[in-house]
Design an enzyme around this catalytic site. Structure first.
Site, short mmCIF file in Angstrom:
data_model
loop_
_atom_site.label_atom_id
_atom_site.label_comp_id
_atom_site.label_asym_id
_atom_site.label_seq_id
_atom_site.Cartn_x
_atom_site.Cartn_y
_atom_site.Cartn_z
CG HIS A 1 -2.19 -0.98 0.69
ND1 HIS A 1 -2.20 -2.31 1.01
CD2 HIS A 1 -3.26 -0.76 -0.10
CE1 HIS A 1 -3.26 -2.87 0.45
NE2 HIS A 1 -3.93 -1.95 -0.22
NE ARG B 1 -6.78 0.51 -2.42
CZ ARG B 1 -6.22 0.76 -3.60
NH1 ARG B 1 -6.14 2.00 -4.05
NH2 ARG B 1 -5.74 -0.23 -4.32
NE ARG C 1 -11.57 -1.97 -1.13
CZ ARG C 1 -10.28 -2.13 -1.39
NH1 ARG C 1 -9.92 -2.92 -2.37
NH2 ARG C 1 -9.38 -1.48 -0.70
CD GLU D 1 -9.98 -8.05 -3.89
OE1 GLU D 1 -8.98 -7.36 -4.11
OE2 GLU D 1 -10.82 -7.74 -3.03
CG ASN E 1 -3.26 -4.07 -6.77
OD1 ASN E 1 -2.86 -3.96 -7.91
ND2 ASN E 1 -3.75 -3.06 -6.08
CG ASP E 2 -5.52 -8.50 -2.82
OD1 ASP E 2 -4.45 -8.80 -2.25
OD2 ASP E 2 -6.28 -7.62 -2.40
NE ARG F 1 -1.29 -5.86 -2.29
CZ ARG F 1 -2.51 -5.32 -2.41
NH1 ARG F 1 -3.57 -6.10 -2.47
NH2 ARG F 1 -2.66 -4.04 -2.50
CB CYS G 1 -10.35 -0.91 -9.35
SG CYS G 1 -10.73 -2.33 -8.32
C1 PEP Z 1 -6.59 -5.05 -5.60
O1 PEP Z 1 -6.41 -5.99 -4.85
O2 PEP Z 1 -6.24 -5.04 -6.80
C2 PEP Z 1 -7.29 -3.84 -5.13
C3 PEP Z 1 -7.67 -2.91 -5.96
O3 PEP Z 1 -7.46 -3.70 -3.79
P1 PEP Z 1 -6.31 -3.36 -2.72
O4 PEP Z 1 -5.08 -2.97 -3.47
O5 PEP Z 1 -6.84 -2.24 -1.88
O6 PEP Z 1 -6.17 -4.62 -1.97
MG MG Z 2 -7.49 -6.11 -2.98
#
Ligand code: PEP
Ligand code: MG
Length: 756
Positions: free
Chosen positions: A362, A469, A505, A603, A626-627, A637, A674
């Site tokens: 993050h 978020r 979300r 995800e 991302n997830d 990650r 996203c």
């Molecule tokens: C993701 O996982 O791609 C996502 C957009 O959520 P976050 O990065 O907040 O986990």
């Molecule tokens: Mg995520």
């Protein structure tokens, strides 16, 4: 053996520099193995030779003077093959080469093991003996284990050594540390090292201008801690036996003016600030205690640490306000947090370097949203010693260059200026539509919540919010925000973007997002209690949040709600039921919100396979790449050690993305993305070709993705996608996409973007 190993590693860890560390290694290995010779050869990347660095049993005079080429002798063999070499009679081996002057003629048996750190051969550890014999299996295993453990320590000591070695004319060397590109851009500035609260090992070394005042300050804090301990002793006295009570006296005497306290004061008088002096003294003592054979004494390390932390807390509380931020601050720390960034005065923060973290942690996402060049995962960087050092942060390559030569700074400054100019040119695209050369339109949205500069987003041409978020309002407090507090915050977002849609979300905590007042401690947090799993188990939190969202949308009707981490249909059904219940309650209470559009985040791999069933029940799907990447590839990650394996161009990820888009469309539902992938120019093209209706990303990437999409036709993008989907490796796909971008005439300034 295990005990010897632990002791050697600890002793090496506490050595003040590389030479001392190597001396400890060779000395201790000889002792433990009962062998006559132990030598360390280290690879010098400049000359590409293996340097005879330290020895026990051979000619120490030659240390640092003699070296071997890549092809010379058994040492080179070990390094080349990256395997141990265990010989009864070294002189009979075809690669044998007698290194002149080091005195190894008399030694026949030879065991060499490579020292490897992050796939790089740093050197070779060798033991030798006169008597002809093969070292036995357990000796070989011991050497391999030791070498694997020492590799990281040597890499760290080596990097630190380069940084602080004084060269010709008294000028210190330039040192480059390699991390992971976290946010693109070049920053040139001065390091400011920030430490975690009450963490002795992350305190930077810093000089102090007025040692007398600093000593007085330290003594004040010392007396506070003394009082605390006396208070503690009083409270505990009735419950403890006399010998246990005596421990408090030990604590107090440790703090005495002629014990630890005095040692700290001596260092302050030498010019070090109190926090640095305390941390150095305490860490040295902790290491000494940890080395003791006796387990009772070893345990005392815990007491020393505890005392140190108590003192540090007082020092930090009182000192926080006098931190001086340079005009061009590059914030450096073991683990940087949002609040550390927020403390930097406006306009001074130019770059970030974090020892922990990876491309999609993050911190990186936040840095990209803020447009601050960032390097993360710089694990070998001696960060506590970099305070006020000049530094270049290369957010394209992941390099951190400390104490750069003036010519190098100039070159980087030119690159930085070019890049800024290019960004300014891109911003001019703000009003243009995001469409291909043949008129196919893609909706571009922005991810907010980490920061939300609404004006900036709209100027860049954002057509709504694809991911808000909601964790942030929860993170900024010391308790859950009330429904009314949430309603006000959400209303602000909805109004600011109205009439454009805002996709909120529901709370996605767990994993690496912890609320200070709601700790979740788990062995495996990313596979644990996260996202929708937490909020369904706490319907009171979920209901308050969706009620606040719907209330806030009254009269605006631009709200969309999105559920994170859905891994089965039951979770979705429960989530929907609660949401409709909340809506009915609001109607009963006299509010008149519209039912929002609801979507599911895809995800988790199971959601990919159930994308159609999920899409059938909602209004849209949105992929969290991302997830999804971390779960599909089983790569954390946040973990810099496996960052090379985290690649969203992996064929499995691309095929999954295509499958989700097809599934959503088969149900007649729109699909968006996203995750950070949408901000990668090549990926934006592929996603568009897959049929993604919406690409949502950090505000600073909007114009880049738009620029790329405006350079190509849908046919060109589809051709590229078809080709890529036939390929079997992420690297190959990356190459093909890079070439295609070049052929489409995409500016090279755009291509070194973060590799996701
Ligand atoms: C993701 O996982 O791609 C996502 C957009 O959520 P976050 O990065 O907040 O986990
Ligand atoms: Mg995520």
């Amino acid at each position: 053996m295990l005990d010897s190993l632990r002791r050697i590693v600890q002793e090496v860890n506490s050595a003040p520099n590389l030479d001392a560390a190597l001396d400890v290694i060779v000395g201790r290995v000889c002792e433990v193995m009962g062998t006559e010779v132990c030598t360390v050869y280290l690879h010098d990347p400049v000359t590409d030779r293996y340097v005879f660095m330290a020895t026990e049993g051979l000619n120490k005079e030659q240390a640092g003077k003699v070296s071997l080429s890549r092809d010379e002798g058994l040492v080179a063999q070990v390094a080349k093959r990256e395997e141990p070499l265990n010989l009864e009679a070294a002189e009979q081996h075809p690669s044998f080469f007698l290194v002149p002057g080091i005195g190894e003629e008399a030694f026949s048996s030879f065991l060499g093991v490579p020292i490897i750190h992050r796939r790089r051969v740093l050197g070779v550890l060798v033991v030798q003996q006169k008597q002809r014999r093969r070292f036995d299996e357990s000796e070989e295993a011991f050497m391999v284990t030791l070498s694997a453990q020492l590799a990281a320590v040597i890499a760290h000591a080596e990097a630190t050594g380069v940084m602080f070695q004084v060269g010709v004319g008294g000028v210190r060397g330039t040192a480059t540390f390699h991390g992971i590109a976290g946010a693109p851009g070049i920053a040139i500035g001065e390091c400011l090292v920030v430490s975690q609260t009450a963490d002795l090992s992350t305190v930077p070394s810093r000089s102090c201008a007025d040692p007398d005042a600093e000593v007085r300050f330290f003594q004040q804090c010392l007396s506070h801690v003394r009082e605390d301990i006396r208070g503690l002793a009083k409270v505990m006295a009735p419950q403890l036996r006399p010998e246990e009570n005596a421990l408090f006296d030990v604590y107090l005497s440790m703090l005495d003016d002629n014990a630890l306290g005095q040692e700290v004061i001596v260092r302050i008088r030498d010019g070090e600030w109190a926090q640095g002096a305390l941390s150095q003294v305490m860490m040295e003592h902790v290491r000494t205690f940890e080395r003791f054979e006796d387990s009772y004494l070893r345990e005392r390390a815990v007491d020393v640490k505890d005392l140190g932390r108590r003192l540090l807390t007082y020092l930090q509380e009182a000192a926080i306000d006098d931190r001086e931020y340079p005009d061009q601050t590059v914030l450096v720390g073991e683990e940087l947090t949002a609040s550390m960034l927020a403390e930097v005065p406006e306009g001074r923060l130019v770059g970030l370097v974090s020892v922990r973290g990876s491309v999609n942690s993050h911190l990186s996402i936040m840095a990209r949203a803020l447009g601050i060049p960032t390097v993360v995962g710089a694990v070998d960087m001696p960060f506590t010693r970099l305070d006020h050092e000049k530094v270049i942060v290369d957010g394209f390559s992941g390099d951190v260059i400390c104490n750069p030569a003036p010519e190098l700074s100039q070159q980087y400054a030119a690159l930085r200026d070019q890049e800024r100019q290019f960004s300014a040119d891109l911003e001019a695209l703000g009003g243009d539509p995001c469409e291909t050369t043949d008129g196919h339109r893609v909706t571009l949205m922005v991810n907010t919540g980490l920061i939300s500069d609404v004006g900036h987003s709209l100027k860049q041409g954002a057509e709504g919010v694809g991911l808000y978020r909601t964790e942030i309002p929860f993170l900024m407090r010391d308790r859950f925000p009330s429904e009314e507090e949430q309603r006000r915050i959400y209303r602000e977002q909805l109004e600011a973007f109205h009439p454009l849609p805002v996709t909120m979300r529901t709370l996605d905590i767990g994993g690496d997002k912890a609320l200070p007042y709601f700790p979740i401690v788990e062995d495996n947090p990313f596979l644990g209690w996260r996202g929708i799993r937490v909020t369904l188990d706490h319907p009171e939190i979920y209901l308050a949040q969706v009620r606040a969202m719907m209330k806030s949308s009254e009269g605006l009707d631009n709200l969309r709600v999105m559920l994170p981490m859905i891994s089965n249909t039951a979770e979705l059904e429960e989530g929907l039921q609660l949401l409709y219940r909340a809506h009915n309650e609001l109607l009963d209470e006299g509010f008149k919100p519209a039912v929002p559009l609801v979507g599911v985040m895809v995800e988790v791999p199971s959601a990919v396979y159930q994308a159609r069933e999920l899409a059938r029940q909602v209004d849209f799907l949105s992929v969290g790449s991302n997830d999804l990447t971390q779960y599909l590839l089983a790569v954390d990650r946040n973990n810099p050690r496996v960052a090379d394996l985290y690649h969203s161009y992996h064929p499995a990820v691309l095929h999954a993305l295509k499958q989700v888009a097809d599934a959503a469309h088969a149900e007649g539902k729109p699909v968006s993305i996203c995750g950070e992938l949408a901000s990668d120019p090549g990926a934006a093209l592929m996603l568009m070709a897959m049929g993604y209706d919406v690409l949502s990303m950090g505000v600073n990437s909007l114009s880049r993705s738009k620029y790329v999409i405006r350079q190509v036709s849908t046919a060109q993008a589809r051709q590229l996608l078809d080709r890529v989907l036939e390929l079997h490796s992420a690297r190959h796909i990356q190459q093909v996409v890079d070439e295609a971008l070049r052929d489409f005439g995409v500016s090279p300034m755009l291509r070194p973007a973060v590799v996701l």
